[in-house]
Design an enzyme around this catalytic site. Structure first.
Site, short mmCIF file in Angstrom:
data_model
loop_
_atom_site.label_atom_id
_atom_site.label_comp_id
_atom_site.label_asym_id
_atom_site.label_seq_id
_atom_site.Cartn_x
_atom_site.Cartn_y
_atom_site.Cartn_z
CD GLU A 130 -12.82 6.38 -5.64
OE1 GLU A 130 -12.10 6.97 -5.30
OE2 GLU A 130 -12.67 5.17 -5.41
CG ASP A 190 -7.08 3.23 -3.36
OD1 ASP A 190 -8.41 3.08 -3.37
OD2 ASP A 190 -6.58 3.27 -2.06
CG ASP A 195 -10.97 1.23 1.70
OD1 ASP A 195 -10.38 0.46 1.29
OD2 ASP A 195 -10.75 2.42 1.83
CG ASP A 251 -2.16 0.96 1.07
OD1 ASP A 251 -1.93 1.82 0.40
OD2 ASP A 251 -3.20 0.42 1.52
#
Ligand SMILES: *[C@@H]1O[C@H](CO)[C@@H](O)[C@H](O)[C@H]1NC(C)=O
Ligand SMILES: *[C@@H]1O[C@H](CO)[C@@H](O)[C@H](O)[C@H]1NC(C)=O
Ligand SMILES: *[C@@H]1O[C@H](CO)[C@@H](O)[C@H](O)[C@H]1NC(C)=O
Ligand SMILES: *[C@@H]1O[C@H](CO)[C@@H](O)[C@H](O)[C@H]1NC(C)=O
Ligand SMILES: *[C@@H]1O[C@H](CO)[C@@H](O)[C@H](O)[C@H]1NC(C)=O
Ligand SMILES: CC(=O)N[C@H]1CO[C@H](CO)[C@@H](O)[C@@H]1O
Length: 906
Positions: A499, A496, A594, A382
């Site tokens: 949006e 990630d 998530d 990550d």
């Protein structure tokens, strides 16, 4: 009895308004007692609807005339729209959603009329006109209607503004060249008011009837309603809900949004597609796809009926005739594109967490997995691998050994994937920052309307956002990936925050006050504004405004990423994206966001997985053991068992939580997890073949039971069990503290996958033993599934020997298939670099349908036959006697490294 009903109304109205404000209560009572006869506002000069006309509309068929949120709808406001106002008898609606609307369109509310229709090469064209304006600005009073009979199973309808071109979603859809010759549908047009009725020719079932409510077509408010043919409706992602949608005043808002999955909220992806069963439990199904990317509400109501309410673009929709659920999905994917064939290691076990803290700590986890001989194909990181959260960098101290770790992974046949966020730091870190400088130079970033770069705030702080709708940006993205790959030879990408997410609304300097920022109607978006936690709607992208392009951001970033990886590595691209849009499956898979380490989240992940299989993104799974909050051992074991049957299996954990990789638990738990991962690896040949079917035919991989048993209404709501393909049924434990699970077995013969014990079901629920180390798997009669000896990574080309498992049906027959190739080359099917073998049992034969050198790498070592009722005296393989064992209806056979490319029979 008017006084009586008025009292009821007063009570229910009062209870709503008291919550809001005492003053409104008084005012409203006054109106109720003395109904006004005023005519409404707007341009309409009509009188108010007759109370009788309003009263005859059953509650289930009331279409909301006042969907605005945060407004207490009063009689005055409602009548100003010339609508009917009747406080509902049941519980009051939360403003704008989830209840019987108190303000609804009366019969005869002004709408469009169809004034002329002409035949065209592909169908018909017509003109719609209306004279009375609505209460939203910029009504488009003349519209063009196009009916395109594209194939026998696919109808397309477009309603556009003939005088001005409007935004259309920039994804490629097929162009029909001739009119379908014998369509499975018939279309009737209603002239006054205009409406479209689509029926299934064979049964007369009404699949679409848009006359149920008025059509709206204003610049920023387009609304189309239709009856639904049944209450059984699926799809409409991305939302957290059961697999089967609830049609009781359920508003599903679509607008890509970064938020931990919550019910009744717009989430990361947008998919305006549904699958619905026809009426009457006949097993036939159809689909509907609105090709529109603007913010929208989709309202389901008990009629059953649906309303599409979007704030831009055009009305461009498809109806798919099926007739079975699986063909509906195939037909939908013919339009938006079949999913890509994944690289083989995408189907292995992926391990990740946020907060390993260093490359050495990450590496230790990998080494530990190897020590325990637990399957692991891919290690991830990550954002903590990055230097100060900057894309295309790695932390030079804590992650100094990252390149060595990646090389070590490669030398063990393992792969490395790391995260990238789209936000590019606009603050100059010490030493300069090439991605930003070069991005500015090439003009790749999204701008404000005044031409300045839009700055938001994501991980590193102030960031600009690449505009992936521009090919120049794709080239720049490739260059960045290439430069980073030269340092850290990663194998795939996790994209990630696309949006796109921003921690400030709009931008650091806000957004201008324009029609795009503050449209006359805003769908039920979390935060109430289009720019909530994202960019200004008015922001400028190459293709169009962010208002139109917002929900396409994840799709276009995935497209740029997949293109770059293919070009750079010369192999199939591995990309997992959080935000998705129709056609996403061509470029990436998806993880369900998530999710929390809760039993409920584990359960709803099945619905999420099944829904994305309907949406053409079969490479999907939730974070195994849960992402946020602390997981528990029992939950993590059960989740790993379920996760072994997600098409995409990744264990991912949040920062500051205890480790949740298998060796972090007790020996018993770790061993149960290891078993389920070995089981998954052993089923790789089946899973890979299912992905081939998805890629070439638009089939689902993880499949709802209803797809295989569409005539059995009891399967319609099942989302605690699912199938892989048509034959392997998974019944996971989803509750704590139990050692059994109840599963539904559709009618027929089923075999316990592990023992071969048979169950003959009449279509009933059965209680199955499920001790902690066990996940129930059953094989439907009539299947041959290829499995392989598992190992700690998935070797494809070298190939583990196959073990075939056959589950004979009552008449002793079974069938199955295997698709095989080198596992990573691009377009092996399209360029004939593959083997395809079909297995048929009666006397068992295998026929090589398509031969290739790949077929000679795989051998069949053993085979099991479930359901052999009489012990055989002799078993022959290619006319040689073969050793076999017989026990309880089951024959197990050694085939001795039989090459698949040589046909054999028993
Ligand atoms: C249909 O054809 C008539 C006669 O040619 C023409 O006047 C009309 O505009 C056409 N309508 C449409 C919708 O094309
Ligand atoms: C379509 O809906 C209208 C309005 O509810 C109704 O009157 C009509 O009968 C329906 N048509 C069909 C074919 O179901
Ligand atoms: C990582 O491990 C290597 C080899 O064991 C060691 O040389 C190095 O100092 C470690 N790095 C860090 C940052 O701990
Ligand atoms: C944003 O502005 C830059 C600098 O003027 C320009 O090069 C670029 O093309 C603009 N981007 C868009 C999407 O308009
Ligand atoms: C797994 O693969 C390794 C390395 O190729 C091999 O040595 C080992 O025998 C394999 N194990 C099994 C169970 O096939
Ligand atoms: C387990 C769970 O809640 N799953 C949800 C996770 O989030 C996705 C949306 O991203 C939902 O579709 C899943 O249902």
């Amino acid at each position: 009895r008017p006084s009586c009903s008025a009292t009821t109304a007063l009570i229910s109205l009062g209870s709503l308004l008291l919550l809001v404000c005492g003053l409104w209560l008084l005012v409203t009572i006054f109106w109720l007692q003395a109904p006004s006869n005023r005519t409404g506002g707007g341009d309409g000069s009509r009188a108010l609807p007759e109370p009788q006309a309003c009263g005859v509309v059953p509650e289930a068929w009331r279409f909301d005339c006042y969907p605005e949120r945060g407004v207490v709808v009063t009689r005055e406001l409602c009548e100003a729209r010339n609508c009917c106002f009747i406080p509902a008898s049941s519980s009051p609606p939360a403003p704008g959603r989830n209840g019987v609307p108190w303000c609804f369109y009366p019969p005869g509310f002004p709408s469009y009329s169809l004034v002329s229709v002409n035949a065209t090469d592909l169908g018909q064209t017509g003109t719609l006109v209306k004279t009375v304006k609505t209460y939203y600005p910029k009504d488009i009073l003349t519209l063009q209607l196009e009916l395109l009979y594209e194939t026998d199973n696919r109808l397309r309808v477009r309603i556009t503004d003939p005088s001005e071109s409007r935004f259309e979603v920039p994804i490629a859809v097929p162009k029909a060249t001739e009119k379908a010759s014998s369509p499975a549908y018939s279309v009737e047009l209603s002239n006054e008011p205009f409406g479209i009725i689509v029926k299934r020719t064979s049964t007369g079932a009404v699949l679409l009837n848009t006359t149920v409510a008025p059509l709206f077509y204003c610049d920023q408010f387009l609304q189309l309603s239709s009856s639904l043919s049944s209450q059984y409706i699926y799809g409409l992602g991305e939302h957290r809900s059961s697999f089967l949608h609830d049609i009781h005043w359920n508003t599903l808002t679509m607008w890509a949004r970064d938020v931990a999955p919550t019910e009744l909220t717009n989430l990361y992806g947008v998919h305006p597609f549904y699958l619905a069963m026809d009426e009457g439990g006949t097993g036939t199904a159809h689909g509907f796809f609105l090709l529109n990317s603007n913010a929208m509400d989709v309202v389901l109501q008990p009629g059953p009926a649906i309303t599409w309410r979007t704030i831009g673009g055009i009305l461009d929709f498809y109806v798919f005739l099926g007739p079975d659920p699986a063909s509906v999905i195939g037909q939908y994917l013919e339009v938006v594109g079949y999913p890509a064939m994944p690289v083989y290691w995408a189907l292995g076990y992926h391990l990740c967490r946020w907060g390993y803290g260093s490359s050495n700590a990450t590496w230790d986890v990998v080494k530990n997995m190897r020590n325990y001989r637990i399957p692991q194909d891919v290690q991830w990181n990550d954002i903590d691998y990055m230097d100060r959260s900057l894309d295309f960098t790695f932390d030079p101290t804590a992650f100094s050994t990252l390149p060595d770790m990646v090389k070590d992974l490669h030398s063990h046949g393992q792969r490395y994937v790391m995260i990238l966020d789209p936000g590019i730091s606009s603050v100059q870190p010490e030493g300069g920052y090439w991605p930003y400088d070069e991005g500015l130079r090439r003009g790749v970033f999204i701008n404000h309307t005044d031409g300045s770069t839009l700055i938001g705030k994501v991980w590193p702080g102030l960031t600009s956002f690449p505009d992936f709708s521009d090919d120049v940006t794709h080239e720049w993205w490739y260059d960045n990936l290439k430069r980073f790959h030269d340092k850290v030879p990663f194998d795939g990408l996790w994209i990630d925050m696309n949006e796109p997410s921003s921690f400030v609304d709009g931008s650091t300097v806000g957004c201008p006050d324009t029609e795009l920022e503050n449209p006359p109607y805003t769908p039920g978006i979390l935060g109430g504004l289009l720019r909530a936690k994202t960019l200004c709607a008015s922001a400028v992208q190459k293709t169009s405004s962010h208002y139109n392009m917002h929900s396409l951001y994840g799709l276009l970033e995935a497209k740029a990423s997949a293109r770059a990886l293919k070009r750079m590595l010369g192999k199939r691209a591995f990309v997992i994206s959080r935000s998705t849009f129709p056609s996403q499956g061509q470029y990436s898979g998806h993880w369900l966001g998530d999710n929390r380490s809760h039993w409920k989240d584990m359960y709803t992940s099945i619905a999420g997985m099944l829904t994305f299989n309907l949406l053409g993104v079969p490479l999907v799974g939730a974070d195994v053991c849960g992402f946020s909050e602390q997981t528990e051992e029992e939950l993590c074991v059960r989740w790993t068992q379920l996760g072994a049957f997600y098409p995409f299996t990744r264990n991912h954990n949040s920062i500051d939580q205890k480790p949740q990789d298998p060796p972090a638990f007790s020996p018993a738990a770790c061993s149960a997890m290891k078993q389920s991962l070995l089981l998954r690896s052993s089923l790789f040949p089946l899973l890979y073949t299912l992905f081939h079917r998805a890629h070439t035919h638009g089939h689902t991989v993880a499949r709802p039971l209803l797809f295989e048993f569409p005539k059995d209404v009891r399967t319609y709501g099942i989302d605690r069990q699912f199938l892989w393909g048509k034959s392997l049924m998974v019944t996971p434990v989803l509750d704590p503290g139990v050692d059994y699970v109840v599963g539904y077995f559709p009618q027929g013969l089923w075999y316990d996958y592990y023992t071969g014990d048979s169950i003959r079901s009449k279509g009933e629920e059965l209680r199955l033993k499920a001790p902690l180390e066990h996940i129930n798997l059953h094989l439907r009669e009539g299947a041959v599934i290829p499995t392989q000896r598992p190992n700690t990574t998935l070797f494809v080309s070298s190939g583990q020997p196959l073990h075939l498992v056959s589950s004979l049906s009552e008449d002793g027959s079974a069938g199955g298939e295997l698709f095989w190739d080198d596992g990573e080359s691009i377009d092996t099917f399209e360029t004939d670099q593959y083997a395809h073998v079909v297995f048929t049992v009666n006397t068992m034969t295998s026929e090589v349908l398509h031969d290739h050198v790949e077929a000679s790498y795989i051998t069949v070592e053993t085979a099991s036959f479930y359901g052999v009722k009489v012990e055989p005296t002799r078993v022959m393989v290619n006319s040689h006697d073969a050793a076999f064992t017989y026990r309880a209806n089951q024959v197990r056979l050694g085939v001795r490294s039989q090459r698949l490319s040589q046909p054999y029979s028993q």
